[in-house]
Write an enzyme that holds these catalytic residues in place. Structure first.
Site, short mmCIF file in Angstrom:
data_model
loop_
_atom_site.label_atom_id
_atom_site.label_comp_id
_atom_site.label_asym_id
_atom_site.label_seq_id
_atom_site.Cartn_x
_atom_site.Cartn_y
_atom_site.Cartn_z
N SER A 165 34.24 30.66 33.11
CA SER A 165 34.91 31.72 32.37
C SER A 165 35.80 31.20 31.24
CB SER A 165 35.77 32.58 33.31
OG SER A 165 36.77 31.78 33.90
N LYS A 217 42.45 38.49 36.82
CA LYS A 217 42.83 37.84 35.57
C LYS A 217 43.73 38.75 34.73
CE LYS A 217 38.58 35.10 35.46
NZ LYS A 217 37.29 34.86 34.79
#
Length: 774
Positions: free
Chosen positions: A678, A721
């Site tokens: 990511s 996140k």
């Protein structure tokens, strides 16, 4: 022999439970008034009386239809009056007689009789029948031991066939109806033939009785012998100070096996082992092994179950009382209850609560058990390496025990507890087997109704158990095991939710544990927010609770020392109690920097922000990666660099630039391992910023993987996140367009304060993230 003179107006004497054959002489007690009157009348006349048996012996006043149609004409030889008012007579049966013209007089009853004469001639067939009958009778008499030798001698001497048949019939254990049947047989040959058949049947019954009696006697002798030996054993054990020894113990165990409600197959095994235990000497090592095994079988719940509380409103109240947020988990539990209420039988689901530490996974499982009114049992799987921890050990091993699943069921005491498998992601395997593979059977609803433990060896039904597993990192759980569970992710709490949890749960709990009263302590909301922002940085609330506990200890010291009776905590006094701020809220609010991009990562402890730094130095085109990066992040860095090189023309960079400069990519935060697909766009942005010497906007955080052609691929853990970005003070998040569906999972309070830029190519990322565009 007395001659019959009268055949009309003969007095009638009904007999109860008694029948007199011709040629028989016996005593009869007579007590009924009409019967006594009939006897007295007979004695006044020719002493002749007709004896007829009643069909039902309980009738006190029999009428015409209650008597058999054939009786015996008898002569009253003697009559004696007894002190109790009854008459005892001695009668001699003379002949069979059919009666007619039944007439009830004032004191007694009279009838007309038809005497049935019998032929006394003996042809060859009759003689053969007589001999056969005598043979069977002698055999029967010797077998029964109820007929004396004198009687046998008397019967053998009888010459008349009819009389022989009657005398033998009188000595056989016939019912009254059977005796009456013989009396009504006027044909002598037919009577002899009938008695031969009946004697043959009686002989077979007698032989069978003897056989049964012999078996019973042998069994009794064996039982008496065992009883005698057991009593001797008891006496010896008592003398040795062993009280009742195994005898009383075995009897108690047998009773407990009967009462515990085992399935028949398990009960059979338990009783078989108990018999072995009884025969093995107490000093034998195997004796203790068998006893321990029997104890485990008895102590396990086989049928005992708690009744589910089918009150959805109450369950929802319990879950809301104990936990703020966690709506998905609560909804799933209420759905289970709703289906259970509609359909009484439902296999227990296998839930897996996945999330960072401190978000309340374990306490949530306790609340679920309370809302269902089920027993709760927890086992920790962290660090389990041995398959035997799950399945148990073979009984042949020294110190063998059942596995943790069976141990947990014993502790629960019911067949339908809430069973928490804590830290299922922390199991590992080595040479002792793979415990995760052993868990497959436990957590498979199609198989766990016949779970087999190596120690118990017999199937145990786990289908009624509500299994709840907890995990921090799903990636470490084997695929087949994860496939058997319904995963419910708990991402963490927002700042608002943490404040609610602190006020509703943590502060009251810590005040109680530290002996403080609510009137002694006031913690203002501003202080709670400061603790969350400046003293903790986590997805859960565990560190937050520790800070509250520290605060309570400080306050307790102040109150006990007498400095104050009441303490109010605000933002100013908080620093005096807890010290200087440990974390900086809004760490991304300083200034725009060149070559420094803020990435968003998902770790086992929740979401986190990562500063990715890139520096360029003159060199030979070498790429250096530091910061303890995993293989995936290393590949992402190489891919990001390759993408940036494809944009050299747009960046106005010479082709020789990358051959004359070394690129160093560093991800700080010490020795914390970092991996995951990511960080591609973050690295590409940092590299482009360093090459162009153009700063990156400080309020932007980004996540997404990149391809060589610049496509942005979707990622996981967007909610976690996002929460970390919100904690860090970021205001804008760049994420893949394919993750648009995940925005719904983000709490509204957080989503309203953030701006989301959905991108499908790295060019869009650079255009927005770089100060001044791309």
């Amino acid at each position: 022999m007395v001659t019959i003179q009268k055949t009309t107006n003969v007095p009638l004497l009904p007999l109860r439970g008694l029948l007199v054959y011709p040629s028989m002489v016996l005593h009869i007690d007579v007590g009924r008034n009409r019967s006594v009157a009939a006897l007295e009348q007979a004695m006044l006349e020719d002493q002749m009386i007709l004896l007829v048996t009643q069909k039902e012996m309980h009738d006190e006043q029999p009428e015409e239809q209650d008597l058999y149609s054939i009786g015996t004409m008898a002569y009253v030889k003697q009559m004696l009056k007894l002190p109790n008012g009854t008459l005892r007579i001695l009668v001699e049966g003379l002949a069979r007689a059919a009666w007619t013209n039944y007439r009830v007089l004032e004191k007694y009853t009279v009838v007309d009789v038809d005497i049935k004469e019998e032929s006394t001639s003996k042809d060859v067939e009759t003689q053969a029948l007589m001999r056969t009958l005598l043979t069977y009778f002698e055999k029967y008499a010797k077998s029964s031991n109820k007929i004396t030798n004198e009687t046998i001698s008397t019967v053998v001497d009888i010459e008349e066939p009819g009389r022989l048949a009657d005398i033998i019939a009188s000595h056989l254990p016939f019912k009254i109806a059977d005796k009456q049947e013989v009396l009504e047989m006027l044909s002598v040959k037919k009577r002899l033939d009938h008695l031969i058949i009946r004697l043959h049947d009686e002989q077979e019954v007698l032989d069978l009785e003897k056989k049964i009696s012999s078996k019973v006697k042998q069994s009794m002798e064996r039982t008496q012998k065992e009883y005698y030996l057991r009593e001797q054993m008891k006496a010896i054990q008592t003398e040795l100070g062993d009280r009742e020894g195994k005898t009383g113990e075995v009897a108690e165990l047998r009773q407990r096996i009967d009462e515990v409600g085992m399935p028949d197959s398990i009960k059979e095994v338990a009783l078989k082992e108990l018999d072995r235990y009884e025969k093995i000497p107490a000093a034998s090592a195997e004796s203790g092994v068998i006893r321990n095994y029997i104890d485990w079988l008895i102590s396990l719940p086989w049928t005992k179950a708690t009744e589910d509380r089918m009150n959805i409103a109450y369950a929802e109240k319990i879950l809301d009382r104990d936990h703020d947020g966690l709506e998905k988990v609560k909804e799933r539990v209420l759905e289970y209850l709703a289906v259970r209420q509609l359909k009484n039988s439902l296999r227990g689901p296998i839930l897996c609560l996945a999330g960072p530490p401190g978000v309340g996974k374990t306490s949530l499982a306790r609340s679920i058990a309370e809302s269902l009114d089920r027993n709760f049992v927890r086992i920790s799987l962290g660090g389990v390496r041995d398959e035997s921890e799950i399945r148990g050990h073979r009984r042949t091993y020294v110190g063998a025990m059942p596995g943790r699943i069976i141990q947990g069921m014993k502790k629960a005491g019911t067949i339908n507890p809430v069973f928490l498998l804590d830290e299922i992601d922390k199991m590992s395997n080595d040479f002792r087997g793979d415990p995760a593979a052993a868990m497959l059977e436990v957590l498979d609803p199609a198989q766990n109704n016949t779970f087999s433990d190596h120690y118990i060896e017999e199937s145990y039904d786990l289908s009624n158990v509500l299994f709840i597993a907890t995990a921090n990192d799903l990636s470490t759980i084997p695929g087949p095991l994860l496939d058997r569970m319904e995963v419910i992710s708990i991402a963490g709490y927002t700042e608002i939710e943490k404040a609610q949890i602190t006020n509703n749960h943590l502060i009251p709990k810590q005040l109680k544990e530290h002996g403080l009263k609510k009137t002694q302590v006031i913690i203002k909301d501003e202080a709670v927010i400061d603790i969350i922002r400046y003293y903790t940085r986590e997805a859960g609330v565990r560190s937050l609770e520790r800070q509250i506990a520290t605060l309570c200890r400080k306050i307790a010291k102040i109150i006990v020392s007498g400095e104050k009776k009441r303490v109010t905590v605000n933002s100013k006094s908080l620093q005096q109690l807890l010290g200087k701020h440990r974390f900086r809220y809004g760490q991304a609010e300083k200034e725009n920097q060149v070559g420094v991009a803020t990435g968003l990562a998902y770790t086992t402890v929740g979401g986190d922000t990562l500063q990715i730094e890139v520096s360029l130095t003159p060199g030979k085109g070498k790429l250096q990666l530091t910061g303890k990066l995993g293989e995936v992040m290393k590949e992402s860095a190489q891919t990001a660099l390759s993408y940036v090189r494809t944009k050299m023309n747009k960046l106005n960079v010479d082709a020789e630039y990358f051959e004359t400069h070394d690129i160093h990519i560093h991800v700080p935060e010490g020795a914390v391992p970092k991996d995951g697909p990511s960080a591609g766009i973050t690295m590409a942005t940092a590299i482009a910023s360093a090459i162009l010497h153009r700063p990156i906007r400080r309020e932007v955080g980004m996540t997404g993987e990149i391809t060589l052609r610049g496509r942005v691929l979707p990622i996981g853990g967007l909610k976690e996140k996002t929460l970390s970005a919100h904690r860090a003070g970021l205001t804008t998040i760049i994420c893949p367009k394919d993750n648009e569906r995940d925005l719904e999972d983000i709490p509204d309070s957080v989503r309203e304060q953030l701006t989301f830029k959905l991108v499908s190519s790295a060019d869009e990322v650079l255009a927005y993230a770089l100060d001044g565009g791309f």
